[in-house]
Design an enzyme around this catalytic site. Structure first.
Site, PDB file in Angstrom:
ATOM      1  N   LYS A   1     -22.830 -48.431  40.222  1.00  0.00           N
ATOM      2  CA  LYS A   1     -21.553 -49.147  40.364  1.00  0.00           C
ATOM      3  C   LYS A   1     -21.811 -50.425  41.156  1.00  0.00           C
ATOM      4  O   LYS A   1     -22.610 -50.414  42.111  1.00  0.00           O
ATOM      5  CB  LYS A   1     -20.581 -48.210  41.091  1.00  0.00           C
ATOM      6  CG  LYS A   1     -19.145 -48.694  41.218  1.00  0.00           C
ATOM      7  CD  LYS A   1     -18.270 -47.594  41.839  1.00  0.00           C
ATOM      8  CE  LYS A   1     -16.819 -48.016  41.986  1.00  0.00           C
ATOM      9  NZ  LYS A   1     -15.964 -46.925  42.513  1.00  0.00           N
TER      10      LYS A   1
ATOM     11  N   SER B   1     -11.755 -45.817  39.885  1.00  0.00           N
ATOM     12  CA  SER B   1     -12.273 -47.163  39.810  1.00  0.00           C
ATOM     13  C   SER B   1     -13.676 -47.259  39.225  1.00  0.00           C
ATOM     14  O   SER B   1     -14.097 -48.353  38.854  1.00  0.00           O
ATOM     15  CB  SER B   1     -12.284 -47.778  41.215  1.00  0.00           C
ATOM     16  OG  SER B   1     -13.158 -47.031  42.059  1.00  0.00           O
TER      17      SER B   1
ATOM     18  N   SER C   1     -11.957 -41.620  42.252  1.00  0.00           N
ATOM     19  CA  SER C   1     -12.624 -42.603  41.392  1.00  0.00           C
ATOM     20  C   SER C   1     -13.909 -42.157  40.702  1.00  0.00           C
ATOM     21  O   SER C   1     -14.450 -42.902  39.892  1.00  0.00           O
ATOM     22  CB  SER C   1     -12.923 -43.875  42.184  1.00  0.00           C
ATOM     23  OG  SER C   1     -11.747 -44.617  42.320  1.00  0.00           O
TER      24      SER C   1
HETATM   25  N1  GLN Z   1      -6.982 -44.737  42.645  1.00  0.00           N
HETATM   26  C1  GLN Z   1      -7.130 -44.566  44.049  1.00  0.00           C
HETATM   27  C2  GLN Z   1      -6.898 -45.898  44.725  1.00  0.00           C
HETATM   28  O1  GLN Z   1      -6.610 -46.812  44.068  1.00  0.00           O
HETATM   29  C3  GLN Z   1      -8.502 -44.033  44.381  1.00  0.00           C
HETATM   30  C4  GLN Z   1      -9.565 -45.033  44.183  1.00  0.00           C
HETATM   31  C5  GLN Z   1     -10.924 -44.543  44.572  1.00  0.00           C
HETATM   32  O2  GLN Z   1     -11.181 -43.352  44.601  1.00  0.00           O
HETATM   33  N2  GLN Z   1     -11.801 -45.482  44.903  1.00  0.00           N
HETATM   34  O3  GLN Z   1      -6.998 -46.033  45.903  1.00  0.00           O
END
Ligand code: GLN
Length: 539
Positions: free
Chosen positions: A102, A177, A201
């Site tokens: 990532k 994400s 995510s």
């Molecule tokens: N969707 C959640 C957020 O926007 C979790 C994102 C994540 O796990 N990085 O914060």
């Protein structure tokens, strides 16, 4: 080598552990495997936008180095090869195999945008701990994957570099994400990839793309060299197409690192590399005690998702596990408290992007003017929303009412889980995501609807626990994920349970299906995700 006789399309479809076997038997070289994956990734990236960079030269150099080490290796474990080289059996299962990172994992000399314009042009001066580990064991890093800006989002639509498409349906999101890392593995661009999970995510994109993803226990993997979002919640973890591959990647990156004081001095079990075969795995489900938390069947859950999860539960019971309905009474507060704690920590972590230390600087005015313009132009809308929420929650007069209160409720959320694990449950079974992959644009206008994507994953981060998502079938032709949640440091047990579920569903029809729109992704006439979104907006 007979690798040349296997077409690239066939090579990339092998599980990572089968690639390792073929590599060690010298049926294929690391260069052949790397070339095959690069070819598919380069051909499909215009349609999928899974990768922000592909490092062809760096990857091939690492592959050639792996092939040199392999040629020098002794033929058995412990049997040293020429000039003291290790035996083949001593090589890590990831040795010589492609991995995707990532784009928030630092790699010396490479970009690290975290999906943000504010970091475009920034070059990482050092390797993250996990990058060092992967390089040291001989893995081949192919490049960096797309993501929601600073990992804030559930769809990868918040990337400053355009969204990623889901290979099952190119007009839909892969989740987020870590959507780029999930798509890269689902579409056979790499057998392994790294994501981060602050509120879901890794698990949610794994569910939406039909692969395996694990959010480890907080402290299992060093965060040194990872762009921070919410430091008390962030964890790095693996994606793979099956449980064995995800476990092998966790084994590669986990363990204590003095440079991250929150990384725990807890041994990483080598059994992660020796998960049971189908027969043993299926047998091991007998007598397991699983809890089914009723609060996870949330309002708004799609009937097809609920049906697949309940079928999976029935299959586990048929294999000898006992499943009892249980309650995690504070689940409902997970979302509200997460959206205090995560933005609060993010507002502090993102203060460093000031146009002086990182990335491009905007404006030629006074220091404050430059700062405001750099941040105003550098951050996207969702990141600004989080900074505002977090700054407000931490401000004098509101700290006690919001941040402190949220931390107290967090303790209650964790206590709900502790009560069940203390009562002897081996793990909890739940849906990973209330819905299958949704169309581009469906949740962009309403932040709360986007936040609800993670209703079933956020509480696990709040409690610091490990959670595994594994595929459990399709609904409307799109993948559904089953979530297994365990006590702290129970990753091995979760992977064993996941292996058990894989074993009892090994003959299911859906296991033989491939992402339905991979063929379209191969077609150069297929529009990019950016073009799709622009066309949608024009409608
Ligand atoms: N969707 C959640 C957020 O926007 C979790 C994102 C994540 O796990 N990085 O914060």
């Amino acid at each position: 080598m007979s690798g040349a006789t296997r077409p690239p399309e066939e090579l990339v479809r092998l599980p990572g552990h089968a690639m390792a076997t073929a590599l060690h038997a010298r049926e294929v070289s690391s260069r052949e495997l790397t070339e095959a994956h690069l070819a598919v990734a380069e051909r499909q990236n215009p349609a999928l936008n899974a990768w922000l960079t592909l490092d062809r030269d760096g990857a091939l150099a690492a592959a050639d180095e792996a092939d040199r080490r392999l040629a020098a290796a002794g033929s058995e474990a412990g049997a040293a090869g020429t000039a003291g080289a290790p035996g083949i059996g001593d090589l890590h299962p990831l040795f010589g195999l492609p991995v995707a990172l990532k784009d928030l994992v630092s790699m010396a000399g490479g970009q690290c945008t975290a999906g943000s314009r504010i970091l475009s042009g920034y070059v990482a001066p050092y390797d993250a701990h996990i990058t060092e580990r992967l390089r040291a064991l001989g893995a081949v890093i192919l490049g960096k994957t797309n993501m929601d800006e600073f990992a804030m989002g559930s769809s990868t639509e918040h990337s400053a570099f355009g969204p990623t498409a889901n290979p099952w349906a190119l007009g839909r999101v892969p989740g987020g994400s870590s959507g780029g890392s999930a798509t890269a593995v689902a579409a056979y661009h790499a057998p392994f990839s790294i994501g981060t999970d602050t509120g879901g995510s890794i698990r949610q994109p794994a569910a939406l793309t039909g692969i395996v993803g694990l959010k480890p226990t907080y402290g299992r993997v060093s965060r040194y060299g990872i762009v921070a979002f919410a430091s008390s919640l962030d964890q790095i973890g693996p994606f793979g197409r099956d449980v064995r591959d995800a476990a092998a990647l966790l084994h590669a990156v986990a363990g204590r690192d003095a440079r991250d004081s929150t990384s725990a001095p807890i041994p990483v079990p080598d059994e992660l590399l020796a998960l049971p075969d189908d027969e043993k795995a299926a047998g091991s489900l007998r007598g397991k005690r699983l809890g089914l938390p009723r609060e996870y069947f949330v309002a708004g859950m799609e009937p097809g998702v609920e049906a697949r999860v309940r079928e999976a539960v029935a299959a586990l019971e048929a294999a000898g596990a006992t499943v009892e309905e249980v309650s995690l009474p504070h689940t409902d507060y997970g979302l509200a408290t997460y959206y205090i704690v995560a933005p609060a920590e993010a507002s502090a972590n993102l203060a460093r992007y000031d146009g002086i230390r990182y990335g491009p600087r905007r404006g030629e005015g006074d220091t404050l003017g430059n700062y405001l313009r750099t941040r105003g132009e550098g951050f996207g809308a969702e990141v600004k929303r989080r900074i505002m929420l977090g700054t407000y929650a931490l401000s004098a007069g509101y700290y006690d009412a919001y941040y402190l209160k949220a931390q107290k409720v967090r303790t209650l959320i964790k206590a709900d889980f502790d009560t069940l694990f203390d009562a002897g449950f081996d793990a909890l079974v739940a849906p990973t995501s209330p819905t299958v992959a949704f169309p581009f644009g469906a949740r962009m206008a309403d932040p709360v609807s986007m936040y609800l994507s993670d209703a079933c994953t956020l509480p696990v981060n709040m409690a610091g626990l490990p959670g595994l998502s594994i595929p459990c079938g399709l609904s409307d032709g799109l993948p559904v994920g089953l979530q297994l949640i365990g006590p702290a440091w129970s990753e091995l047990e979760l992977f064993r349970l996941g292996r058990g579920y894989e074993a009892i569903t090994a003959d299911a029809d859906w296991r033989r299906l491939e992402p339905a729109e991979l063929v379209l992704a191969d077609d150069p006439a297929t529009p990019s995700p950016m073009e799709r979104v622009a066309a949608g907006a024009a409608r």
